[in-house]
Structures are given as structure tokens and as C-alpha cells.
Design a protein around this motif. Structure first.
Motif, PDB file in Angstrom:
ATOM      1  N   PHE A 179       0.799  -1.228   0.000  1.00 41.06           N
ATOM      2  CA  PHE A 179       0.000   0.000   0.000  1.00 41.06           C
ATOM      3  C   PHE A 179       0.831   1.277   0.000  1.00 41.06           C
ATOM      4  O   PHE A 179       1.988   1.289   0.409  1.00 41.06           O
ATOM      5  CB  PHE A 179      -0.988  -0.018   1.176  1.00 41.06           C
ATOM      6  CG  PHE A 179      -0.338   0.046   2.543  1.00 41.06           C
ATOM      7  CD1 PHE A 179       0.210  -1.090   3.121  1.00 41.06           C
ATOM      8  CD2 PHE A 179      -0.307   1.237   3.263  1.00 41.06           C
ATOM      9  CE1 PHE A 179       0.795  -1.041   4.383  1.00 41.06           C
ATOM     10  CE2 PHE A 179       0.265   1.292   4.533  1.00 41.06           C
ATOM     11  CZ  PHE A 179       0.821   0.152   5.093  1.00 41.06           C
ATOM     12  N   ALA A 189      -4.337   4.603   7.598  1.00 40.67           N
ATOM     13  CA  ALA A 189      -3.044   3.988   7.258  1.00 40.67           C
ATOM     14  C   ALA A 189      -2.694   4.288   5.805  1.00 40.67           C
ATOM     15  O   ALA A 189      -1.519   4.375   5.436  1.00 40.67           O
ATOM     16  CB  ALA A 189      -3.115   2.484   7.480  1.00 40.67           C
ATOM     17  N   LEU A 191       0.281   8.502  12.792  1.00 37.89           N
ATOM     18  CA  LEU A 191      -0.597   7.568  13.513  1.00 37.89           C
ATOM     19  C   LEU A 191      -0.001   7.332  14.896  1.00 37.89           C
ATOM     20  O   LEU A 191       1.122   6.819  14.998  1.00 37.89           O
ATOM     21  CB  LEU A 191      -0.708   6.246  12.756  1.00 37.89           C
ATOM     22  CG  LEU A 191      -1.306   6.331  11.338  1.00 37.89           C
ATOM     23  CD1 LEU A 191      -1.207   4.980  10.629  1.00 37.89           C
ATOM     24  CD2 LEU A 191      -2.761   6.797  11.382  1.00 37.89           C
ATOM     25  N   HIS A 220      -0.863   2.510  18.560  1.00 37.25           N
ATOM     26  CA  HIS A 220      -2.155   1.790  18.585  1.00 37.25           C
ATOM     27  C   HIS A 220      -1.918   0.320  18.294  1.00 37.25           C
ATOM     28  O   HIS A 220      -0.866  -0.071  17.801  1.00 37.25           O
ATOM     29  CB  HIS A 220      -3.105   2.380  17.540  1.00 37.25           C
ATOM     30  CG  HIS A 220      -2.643   2.153  16.128  1.00 37.25           C
ATOM     31  ND1 HIS A 220      -1.661   2.934  15.523  1.00 37.25           N
ATOM     32  CD2 HIS A 220      -2.989   1.219  15.206  1.00 37.25           C
ATOM     33  CE1 HIS A 220      -1.451   2.501  14.292  1.00 37.25           C
ATOM     34  NE2 HIS A 220      -2.221   1.459  14.063  1.00 37.25           N
ATOM     35  N   ASP A 235      -3.771  -2.812  16.052  1.00 37.23           N
ATOM     36  CA  ASP A 235      -4.663  -2.915  14.898  1.00 37.23           C
ATOM     37  C   ASP A 235      -5.864  -3.793  15.177  1.00 37.23           C
ATOM     38  O   ASP A 235      -5.860  -4.621  16.089  1.00 37.23           O
ATOM     39  CB  ASP A 235      -3.895  -3.524  13.708  1.00 37.23           C
ATOM     40  CG  ASP A 235      -3.302  -2.439  12.818  1.00 37.23           C
ATOM     41  OD1 ASP A 235      -3.021  -2.728  11.641  1.00 37.23           O
ATOM     42  OD2 ASP A 235      -3.132  -1.305  13.307  1.00 37.23           O
ATOM     43  N   GLN A 245       1.658  -8.785  12.964  1.00 36.24           N
ATOM     44  CA  GLN A 245       1.585  -7.876  11.814  1.00 36.24           C
ATOM     45  C   GLN A 245       3.002  -7.687  11.285  1.00 36.24           C
ATOM     46  O   GLN A 245       3.931  -7.466  12.081  1.00 36.24           O
ATOM     47  CB  GLN A 245       0.988  -6.540  12.248  1.00 36.24           C
ATOM     48  CG  GLN A 245       0.839  -5.535  11.100  1.00 36.24           C
ATOM     49  CD  GLN A 245      -0.076  -4.373  11.452  1.00 36.24           C
ATOM     50  OE1 GLN A 245      -0.686  -4.372  12.511  1.00 36.24           O
ATOM     51  NE2 GLN A 245      -0.199  -3.419  10.561  1.00 36.24           N
ATOM     52  N   PHE A 247       5.504  -5.562   8.616  1.00 38.40           N
ATOM     53  CA  PHE A 247       5.695  -4.401   7.747  1.00 38.40           C
ATOM     54  C   PHE A 247       7.050  -4.542   7.063  1.00 38.40           C
ATOM     55  O   PHE A 247       8.063  -4.860   7.701  1.00 38.40           O
ATOM     56  CB  PHE A 247       5.706  -3.085   8.536  1.00 38.40           C
ATOM     57  CG  PHE A 247       4.362  -2.608   8.989  1.00 38.40           C
ATOM     58  CD1 PHE A 247       4.184  -2.105  10.264  1.00 38.40           C
ATOM     59  CD2 PHE A 247       3.261  -2.645   8.144  1.00 38.40           C
ATOM     60  CE1 PHE A 247       2.938  -1.664  10.686  1.00 38.40           C
ATOM     61  CE2 PHE A 247       2.019  -2.205   8.559  1.00 38.40           C
ATOM     62  CZ  PHE A 247       1.859  -1.716   9.835  1.00 38.40           C
ATOM     63  N   SER A 258       8.861   4.805  12.015  1.00 37.68           N
ATOM     64  CA  SER A 258       7.962   3.881  12.729  1.00 37.68           C
ATOM     65  C   SER A 258       8.186   3.977  14.228  1.00 37.68           C
ATOM     66  O   SER A 258       9.261   4.356  14.693  1.00 37.68           O
ATOM     67  CB  SER A 258       8.213   2.452  12.242  1.00 37.68           C
ATOM     68  OG  SER A 258       7.837   2.365  10.876  1.00 37.68           O
ATOM     69  N   HIS A 293       1.969   0.095  17.782  1.00 35.13           N
ATOM     70  CA  HIS A 293       2.819   0.654  16.724  1.00 35.13           C
ATOM     71  C   HIS A 293       2.218   1.965  16.227  1.00 35.13           C
ATOM     72  O   HIS A 293       1.034   2.251  16.463  1.00 35.13           O
ATOM     73  CB  HIS A 293       2.966  -0.325  15.557  1.00 35.13           C
ATOM     74  CG  HIS A 293       1.670  -0.590  14.842  1.00 35.13           C
ATOM     75  ND1 HIS A 293       0.680  -1.410  15.378  1.00 35.13           N
ATOM     76  CD2 HIS A 293       1.183  -0.115  13.670  1.00 35.13           C
ATOM     77  CE1 HIS A 293      -0.348  -1.451  14.544  1.00 35.13           C
ATOM     78  NE2 HIS A 293      -0.081  -0.669  13.505  1.00 35.13           N
ATOM     79  N   ARG A 304       3.358   5.690  13.421  1.00 40.89           N
ATOM     80  CA  ARG A 304       4.326   6.253  12.478  1.00 40.89           C
ATOM     81  C   ARG A 304       4.213   7.760  12.501  1.00 40.89           C
ATOM     82  O   ARG A 304       3.177   8.331  12.860  1.00 40.89           O
ATOM     83  CB  ARG A 304       4.057   5.726  11.071  1.00 40.89           C
ATOM     84  CG  ARG A 304       2.901   6.384  10.439  1.00 40.89           C
ATOM     85  CD  ARG A 304       2.735   6.177   8.937  1.00 40.89           C
ATOM     86  NE  ARG A 304       1.522   6.897   8.542  1.00 40.89           N
ATOM     87  CZ  ARG A 304       0.560   6.386   7.773  1.00 40.89           C
ATOM     88  NH1 ARG A 304       0.676   5.151   7.287  1.00 40.89           N
ATOM     89  NH2 ARG A 304      -0.524   7.072   7.501  1.00 40.89           N
ATOM     90  N   ARG A 334       5.770   6.727  -0.463  1.00 41.88           N
ATOM     91  CA  ARG A 334       6.125   5.710   0.528  1.00 41.88           C
ATOM     92  C   ARG A 334       5.300   4.463   0.238  1.00 41.88           C
ATOM     93  O   ARG A 334       4.056   4.535   0.189  1.00 41.88           O
ATOM     94  CB  ARG A 334       5.848   6.225   1.936  1.00 41.88           C
ATOM     95  CG  ARG A 334       6.237   5.308   3.081  1.00 41.88           C
ATOM     96  CD  ARG A 334       6.047   6.070   4.385  1.00 41.88           C
ATOM     97  NE  ARG A 334       6.416   5.360   5.586  1.00 41.88           N
ATOM     98  CZ  ARG A 334       5.598   4.602   6.311  1.00 41.88           C
ATOM     99  NH1 ARG A 334       4.348   4.409   5.862  1.00 41.88           N
ATOM    100  NH2 ARG A 334       5.992   4.012   7.419  1.00 41.88           N
ATOM    101  N   MET A 373       4.642   0.489   1.320  1.00 44.33           N
ATOM    102  CA  MET A 373       4.814  -0.475   2.407  1.00 44.33           C
ATOM    103  C   MET A 373       4.054  -1.749   2.059  1.00 44.33           C
ATOM    104  O   MET A 373       2.990  -1.674   1.434  1.00 44.33           O
ATOM    105  CB  MET A 373       4.246   0.126   3.710  1.00 44.33           C
ATOM    106  CG  MET A 373       4.359  -0.757   4.924  1.00 44.33           C
ATOM    107  SD  MET A 373       6.001  -0.656   5.622  1.00 44.33           S
ATOM    108  CE  MET A 373       5.771   0.752   6.725  1.00 44.33           C
TER     109      MET A 373
END
Ligand SMILES: C[N+](C)(C)CCCC[C@H](N)C(=O)O
Ligand SMILES: O=C(O)CCC(=O)C(=O)O
Length: 456
Positions: free
Chosen positions: A251, A261, A267, A270, A272, A283, A285, A297, A417, A419, A426, A428
């Protein structure tokens, strides 16, 4: 133990108010008291040490608190095995005597006609066993206990199996997970594994999953900078958990999915998928491309932060262990996801009371319009302000700009996590893994299938 278990069961029952969206802090019997001592923090091995070679698949022994440190499943030399019309009594060398009811033993027969040898499922028709069944012969043998039952079925139970599954009394208790809680200092020795090790053997996956369990996150060094290689490496743990975002995601900040996101906004810390009954377990990344500024991050150890809140603001810890927070994901027109019931921020094991899950995403919190009484509203806001203050402490934040080739995976039930806001392009990619699929792979690669099957 019984009162604690009763309290825990009472609490877990009271949380099962199906259908009603209750999130008031029902007065369960002191769940936070059980949580007080239950955020396990134990010394753990040095994160940097690579033990892929030494570790080996199935090399780690599960640690159990037996009645004595050296207790072995060895029957007593001085006392006989006896049975009456209800139960068999097995005296152990360690000085304890286990009692097993006949119906229980017959129902747990391990032979190939009662337990399917391949599927490990019970194929015995439990309900064909007379409730008053009893043995015609009970005989200790070198490799275990041999029983002939009325109705001419024979059973054999190894001494290790009987000792492991002794329930009256429990002889082997499981020690809490040996986690290492961390703050900013984790940056000095980051839990890391090598891509080649992970791809080459289950020993490499054992090391990887063990570090994820211990630290709540782990980097994988040397991942080819492609979505294909990233998808392949995450599937070394388990199949990907699909959601409305898809399976494997790749994404950018294009709002393709209507979630922040998919923007360049900052962000805050938090977890997810708090809007699913079962939030995703892991999760991953992997930053593939970045030309711009910002976007670093952030990771925060939610179990360490919870312990700090509990020690400094116990009332707020209690509030966030009981007040249920409604959540939702409704940005995409064809989706509006809510859990079957709201959950608190801190979720504890219903029997041990241990903290097992942190659920915190202030962006996905829905309207809180059901309160037991008015002052709970102020108590709740005080509690989340206290929680937010702990989360924002710099000594608890690990901040790092992700880089292509170094994938990050973390335990979404423990580690928060976030950012920084960013400019520019960007890209990811990553995926979710369900918690139970992670635990399956963690246990099998670290303890071996035989050891795991013995304990089931
Ligand atoms: C799928 N991908 C990870 C790219 C985005 C997921 C969005 C997660 C959402 N903000 C939440 O907190 O659950
Ligand atoms: O873009 C990132 O670095 C993180 C995005 C995020 O927090 C999420 O997808 O939940």
C-alpha cells in the motif's frame, strides 16, 4: 486456587452478556487484583544472540513447575498402585499420589482404536462407556500402566502421560511465558533474525518465533525488497489472515482503502483491528520504497506500559481492565465491522489472570453511550489520559525509520505501533497472521510435535 478460578470464571461468564453492547465496568470480583502480579516479566536470553544453529527444531524443553525440581514420572518403589470401584491411585516416587477416575481413564484411552493414530482425534464413542465402568485388571509395567476393562478392552498409559495429565493433584504446572519487557533501550540490541536462516529451516523459524514471543517483535534482515519475497517469508510462520484489506497488502498513501493507514498522516501508538472480536495476532511491515521526509515507525511495549500504569495509577488500570470500549471499522462503504461485544483495553486470562492482550486504538473507538453511572464517564477519561501519558513517555518509545530489506514483525496483542507523518512517496507491504496460528508454529518449532502432543 479455587476462589481465584471461581472469580475468573464468574468474570468470564459475566463478560459474556451476548447481544447487549455493555461496556460499563461491571463489578467483576477484582480482575485487576489478579492482573497485579500477572504481567510476567522474566529475564530472557540476549536478543542479538543467533541460536538458529544451536536452537534446532524441537530442541527447547517446555518448563514445568513439578512438585519437586527433579520430579520424574517414576512410580513409588514403596507403595502399590491400587484401585476401588471408582478410581485408580498411582503413588509417585516424588511423594504424591495421583487419583484417576475409571470413566476418565477409559475415555482417555490412547490406543489406536480409541485415538485416531493420524488425526489424533478421539474416535472412541465416549457415550458407549458405562458410567460405572471399572477395571478387571490394573498392572504396572515398565513402560506404563496396563488396564483391562470389563467388556474386554485393554488400555496402556505411559508413566509420563499419567504424570503430565495428573489432575488430582495437578503435578505439572505451566510457568508463565518468559517475556522481556523493554523500553527505548531495546534499540541497543534489537531482536533480529536472518532471512536466510528463516527460509532455510524450521530451526530458523523456531528462533524467529521465540524472539517474537520474548520481545513482542523481531526484525528479519536480508529480505529481498519485493512483495513476493516478503509474502513468502511471513508465510514461513503461517498462512496469512485475510481481512477486508485483503490478504497480503502492498500500500501507499492513496486512500485506496478508507483508513488513515492509507494516508500520509501521523498515527499514534495503537494496536490494529480492535474492531474484530479477535484482533490479528502478528503484523508484518516491510518498507519497499520511500522518497520523502518523516514516516518513521514507532513501537511501544504495551505490557510494560500496562505494568507502569498498574503500579502508578492502579485505579486507571482497573478502569481500563473493566470498561468495555465499542470499536468499529466503517470507512469502506461495503464494510462496517464491530466485535460481537466491546472489549476493555487490558484483557486478562480468565483462569490465571495474566494480561494477555492490549487493545488500544483511539481512532477506531466508537461512541460510548452506555454507562452504569455518570461518574464512570469521568473515570474513563481520566484513565485513558493516564494511559496516553504513559504511552507517550519517550523512555518507552522505540522509534526507527524502516528500511528496505529489513522487515519488521510484531505481536499486535502486546506491542503498539505508529508512524510519523510523512511527505513524498512511501510504499509499504505486509500481512497479518492470526494469534493461534502463530502459537501453533511457535510451539511446534520450539518444542517439537511429540512434546506438544504429549501435553494435549
Ligand atoms: C492493512 N493495513 C495494515 C495496511 C492497514 C490496516 C489499517 C488498520 C487500522 N487502522 C487498524 O488500526 O486496525
Ligand atoms: O504505515 C505505517 O508505517 C504503519 C501503518 C499502520 O499503523 C497500520 O497499518 O496500522
Amino acid at each position: 486456587m479455587a476462589s481465584r478460578r471461581t472469580a475468573a470464571i464468574a468474570r468470564s461468564l459475566s463478560t459474556g452478556l451476548a447481544g447487549r453492547r455493555v461496556f460499563c465496568n461491571h463489578q467483576a470480583r477484582n480482575p485487576w487484583r489478579e492482573a497485579i502480579r500477572a504481567i510476567s516479566t522474566s529475564p530472557a536470553p540476549n536478543p542479538g544472540a543467533s541460536d538458529a544453529s544451536a536452537g534446532g527444531s524441537g530442541s527447547r524443553k517446555r518448563t514445568f513447575n513439578v512438585t519437586k525440581a527433579d520430579a520424574q514420572p517414576t512410580i513409588s518403589k514403596h507403595h502399590k498402585i491400587t484401585f476401588d470401584d471408582k478410581r485408580v491411585s498411582v503413588p509417585w516416587e516424588e511423594g504424591k499420589t495421583s487419583t484417576f477416575q475409571h470413566i476418565w481413564l477409559r475415555d482417555h484411552c490412547q490406543c489406536a482404536t480409541c485415538m485416531h493414530p493420524q488425526t489424533k482425534q478421539r474416535q472412541l464413542d465416549t457415550f458407549s462407556i458405562p458410567l460405572n465402568i471399572r477395571p478387571s485388571l490394573v498392572e504396572p509395567r515398565d513402560d506404563g500402566l496396563y488396564i483391562e476393562w470389563w467388556g474386554d478392552h485393554q488400555s496402556q498409559y505411559t508413566w509420563e502421560w499419567l504424570h503430565r495429565h495428573s489432575y488430582a493433584p495437578r503435578l505439572e504446572k505451566y510457568i508463565s511465558v518468559q517475556r522481556k519487557l523493554w523500553g527505548q533501550e531495546v534499540a541497543n540490541d534489537l531482536p533480529t533474525v536472518k532471512y536466510d536462516d528463516v527460509m532455510a529451516s524450521d530451526a530458523g523459524v523456531a528462533e524467529w518465533t521465540s524472539k517474537i514471543e520474548t520481545y513482542g517483535f523481531c526484525f528479519v534482515d536480508g529480505v529481498p525488497v519485493t512483495p513476493e519475497a516478503t509474502e513468502e517469508v511471513v508465510q514461513r510462520i503461517a498462512h496469512i489472515r485475510h481481512t477486508h484489506y485483503g490478504g497480503f497488502w502492498d500500500f501507499t498513501a492513496d486512500l485506496k482503502m478508507k483508513d488513515m493507514a492509507y494516508t500520509n498522516l501521523a498515527l499514534p501508538a495503537h494496536t490494529d483491528t480492535t474492531y474484530f472480536t479477535e484482533p490479528c495476532g502478528l503484523q508484518m511491515f516491510h518498507l519497499l520504497e520511500f522518497e520523502g521526509t518523516g514516516g518513521e515507525s514507532l513501537l511501544v511495549d504495551g505490557f510494560r506500559a500496562a505494568r507502569m500504569l498498574r503500579d502508578e495509577k492502579p485505579e486507571s488500570f482497573r478502569t481500563l481492565s473493566t470498561v468495555r470500549i465499542p470499536t468499529h471499522a466503517s470507512g469502506n462503504e461495503e464494510v462496517s465491522i464491530e466485535p460481537y461485544t466491546p472489549f476493555p483495553v487490558f484483557n486478562h486470562h480468565p483462569v490465571t489472570g495474566e494480561l494477555v492482550q492490549v487493545r488500544w486504538n483511539n481512532e477506531d473507538r466508537a461512541t460510548m453511550d452506555r454507562w452504569a453511572d455518570l461518574e464512570d464517564v469521568e473515570k474513563f477519561y481520566q484513565a485513558i489520559y493516564d494511559w496516553n501519558e504513559v504511552l507517550k513517555r519517550s523512555d518507552g518509545e522505540f522509534r526507527q525509520q524502516l528500511e528496505p530489506g529489513k522487515a519488521l514483525i510484531f505481536d499486535n496483542w502486546r506491542v503498539l505501533h505508529g508512524r510519523g507523518a510523512f511527505t513524498g512517496h512511501r510504499r509499504m507491504c505486509g500481512a497479518y497472521i492470526a494469534r493461534d496460528d502463530f502459537h501453533s508454529r511457535l510451539r511446534l518449532t520450539n518444542y517439537g510435535r511429540e512434546e506438544i502432543l504429549m501435553g494435549l
